[in-house]
Design an enzyme around this catalytic site. Structure first.
Site, PDB file in Angstrom:
ATOM      1  N   ARG A 286       0.827  -1.208   0.000  1.00 50.91           N
ATOM      2  CA  ARG A 286       0.000   0.000   0.000  1.00 50.91           C
ATOM      3  C   ARG A 286       0.861   1.258   0.000  1.00 50.91           C
ATOM      4  O   ARG A 286       0.412   2.334  -0.378  1.00 50.91           O
ATOM      5  CB  ARG A 286      -0.934  -0.019   1.212  1.00 50.91           C
ATOM      6  CG  ARG A 286      -2.078   0.985   1.156  1.00 50.91           C
ATOM      7  CD  ARG A 286      -3.023   0.777   2.330  1.00 50.91           C
ATOM      8  NE  ARG A 286      -3.717  -0.498   2.241  1.00 50.91           N
ATOM      9  CZ  ARG A 286      -4.831  -0.697   1.551  1.00 50.91           C
ATOM     10  NH1 ARG A 286      -5.382   0.301   0.879  1.00 50.91           N
ATOM     11  NH2 ARG A 286      -5.404  -1.891   1.527  1.00 50.91           N
TER      12      ARG A 286
ATOM     13  N   ASP B 254     -11.178  -1.168  -4.913  1.00 53.61           N
ATOM     14  CA  ASP B 254     -11.210  -1.453  -3.488  1.00 53.61           C
ATOM     15  C   ASP B 254     -10.834  -2.913  -3.228  1.00 53.61           C
ATOM     16  O   ASP B 254     -11.300  -3.525  -2.270  1.00 53.61           O
ATOM     17  CB  ASP B 254     -12.621  -1.162  -2.951  1.00 53.61           C
ATOM     18  CG  ASP B 254     -12.653  -1.032  -1.441  1.00 53.61           C
ATOM     19  OD1 ASP B 254     -11.616  -0.725  -0.851  1.00 53.61           O
ATOM     20  OD2 ASP B 254     -13.729  -1.243  -0.858  1.00 53.61           O
TER      21      ASP B 254
ATOM     22  N   CYS C  29     -21.756  17.613   4.655  1.00 50.18           N
ATOM     23  CA  CYS C  29     -20.751  18.309   3.841  1.00 50.18           C
ATOM     24  C   CYS C  29     -21.412  19.284   2.876  1.00 50.18           C
ATOM     25  O   CYS C  29     -22.278  18.895   2.077  1.00 50.18           O
ATOM     26  CB  CYS C  29     -19.918  17.290   3.065  1.00 50.18           C
ATOM     27  SG  CYS C  29     -18.691  18.040   1.960  1.00 50.18           S
TER      28      CYS C  29
END
Length: 313
Positions: free
Chosen positions: A59, A132, A247
C-alpha cells in the site's frame, strides 16, 4: 492500427472511460508520495483498529502491486440517489453506498472493459485493475490524478458530485502524461468533524476507525459493539453517512447517478429494526445477494439492530 501519440492516447483513454459510464477520469504517475508517510503515522496510532490489510507494505509502494507500472488511470463513478434517511426511531439506516447492487461488480465490469480496450491499443501494453480490491492508496492517487481532493472526513470530494463516488484504478506500464493534482477546498469548514457523534474524525483528514460507526457496524466481528459506539448509533445498522450528509459540497452539488444498478433495493430503504433482529438466514440470503452488504453476516445485522433499538430507549 495507427500508433497513437501520448497525447492522443491519453485523450482516447479519457473518452473511453466516460463512454463506459465513469463519471470522472484522471491520470497519475505510479510513484509513492506523502501519503506513505501519513499512512505510517496513522498505523502507528492504531487508527486502523483490526483492519490488518491496511498494514500491507504494498500500500506504500505501488511498484510492488504491479511490476513495471508507470501510470495509474483513476476513475470515479457517482452513486448518489435522492432518497433520504428516515428519522423514524423504529427503522434502521443503511449507508447509501450499499443501497443498490454491489459496486465491486459494477465497477469491475467497466474497469475490465477499459483495460481490455487499452491492451488492444498496441503491443506489450500491460494492465491490472482494482476497485477497493488491492493494496492501493486510491484516494491519494485520485487526488493526484485531479479527480478531487481528500476532505477532512477522509473521503474524496469533487466539484461536480461531492463525495458520493466509488473509486477504481487501472495500472499500466504505459508512461502517460499525468494530470494536475487537485487542490484542497475544505477551507475552514469543520461540519463533518462536529457532526460525528463518536468523535471518529480525530483531527482534520484523520479518521480513527476505533471510534467510527461505519467500522463497527461493518468490520467489527465482535459479539457486542462497544458501549461508546452503541449509545451513539443514531439507528445506523450498516455504515454511516453522517460526515458526508453534512458536507456543503454534497448538499450543493450532489447529482443523481446515471447508473441504474445503484438505485436502491426496496428492503434497503428504512428497514424496520425489529425485522432485522428477527431476520432468518433465508431472508438474509435473499436480501443481500448481489449486494456489497453481504459481507455483514446475519448475526451482525441482528447485533447492530439490537444495539440501535437499545440506544433509542
Amino acid at each position: 492500427m495507427k500508433k497513437l501519440s501520448q497525447a492522443e492516447l491519453k485523450l482516447a483513454i479519457q473518452q473511453q472511460a466516460i463512454a463506459l459510464g465513469f463519471s470522472k477520469v484522471g491520470i497519475a504517475k505510479a510513484e509513492s508520495g506523502i501519503e506513505s508517510e501519513r499512512l505510517q503515522s496513522w498505523l502507528a496510532l492504531g487508527y486502523q483498529a483490526d483492519m490488518d490489510w491496511m498494514t500491507n507494505p504494498k500500500r506504500q509502494d505501488i511498484s510492488q502491486v504491479m511490476t513495471g507500472v508507470k501510470s495509474v488511470i483513476c476513475v470515479a463513478l457517482n452513486y448518489y440517489t435522492p432518497h433520504q434517511h428516515s428519522g423514524d426511531r423504529n427503522v434502521g439506516k443503511i449507508s447509501r453506498y450499499g443501497w443498490g447492487r454491489d459496486y465491486h461488480k459494477v465497477l469491475t465490469k467497466k474497469l475490465k472493459a477499459l483495460a481490455t480496450w487499452l491492451n488492444a491499443q498496441g503491443e506489450n501494453i500491460q494492465t491490472r485493475y482494482y476497485v477497493d480490491t488491492g493494496p492501493i492508496a486510491e484516494k491519494a492517487f485520485a487526488q493526484r490524478a485531479g479527480i478531487g481532493w481528500i476532505g477532512k472526513h477522509s473521503n474524496v470530494i469533487t466539484r461536480d458530485y461531492g463525495s458520493w463516488l466509488f473509486l477504481g484504478e487501472v495500472l499500466t506500464n504505459l508512461e502517460l502524461e499525468p494530470d494536475r493534482p487537485h487542490t484542497e477546498h475544505c477551507g475552514t469548514c469543520t461540519r463533518c468533524i462536529e457532526a460525528c457523534p463518536t468523535g471518529a474524525i480525530a483531527q482534520p483528514f484523520v479518521v480513527d476507525a476505533n471510534r467510527c460507526i461505519a467500522f463497527h457496524t461493518i468490520e467489527n466481528k465482535a459479539t457486542q459493539i462497544p458501549d461508546a459506539i452503541a449509545s451513539n448509533l443514531q439507528n445506523w445498522v450498516a455504515g454511516c453517512d453522517i460526515c458526508q450528509d453534512v458536507c456543503p459540497w454534497n448538499q450543493r452539488f450532489a447529482q443523481e447517478t446515471l447508473e441504474t444498478d445503484f438505485q436502491p433495493f426496496p428492503h434497503n430503504i428504512d428497514p424496520p429494526l425489529e425485522a432485522l433482529v428477527n431476520m432468518t438466514e433465508q431472508e438474509w440470503d435473499q436480501h443481500f445477494t448481489g449486494s456489497a452488504l453481504r459481507r455483514i453476516k446475519r448475526d451482525r445485522w441482528q447485533r447492530n439492530a439490537k444495539a440501535a433499538i437499545n440506544s433509542a430507549i
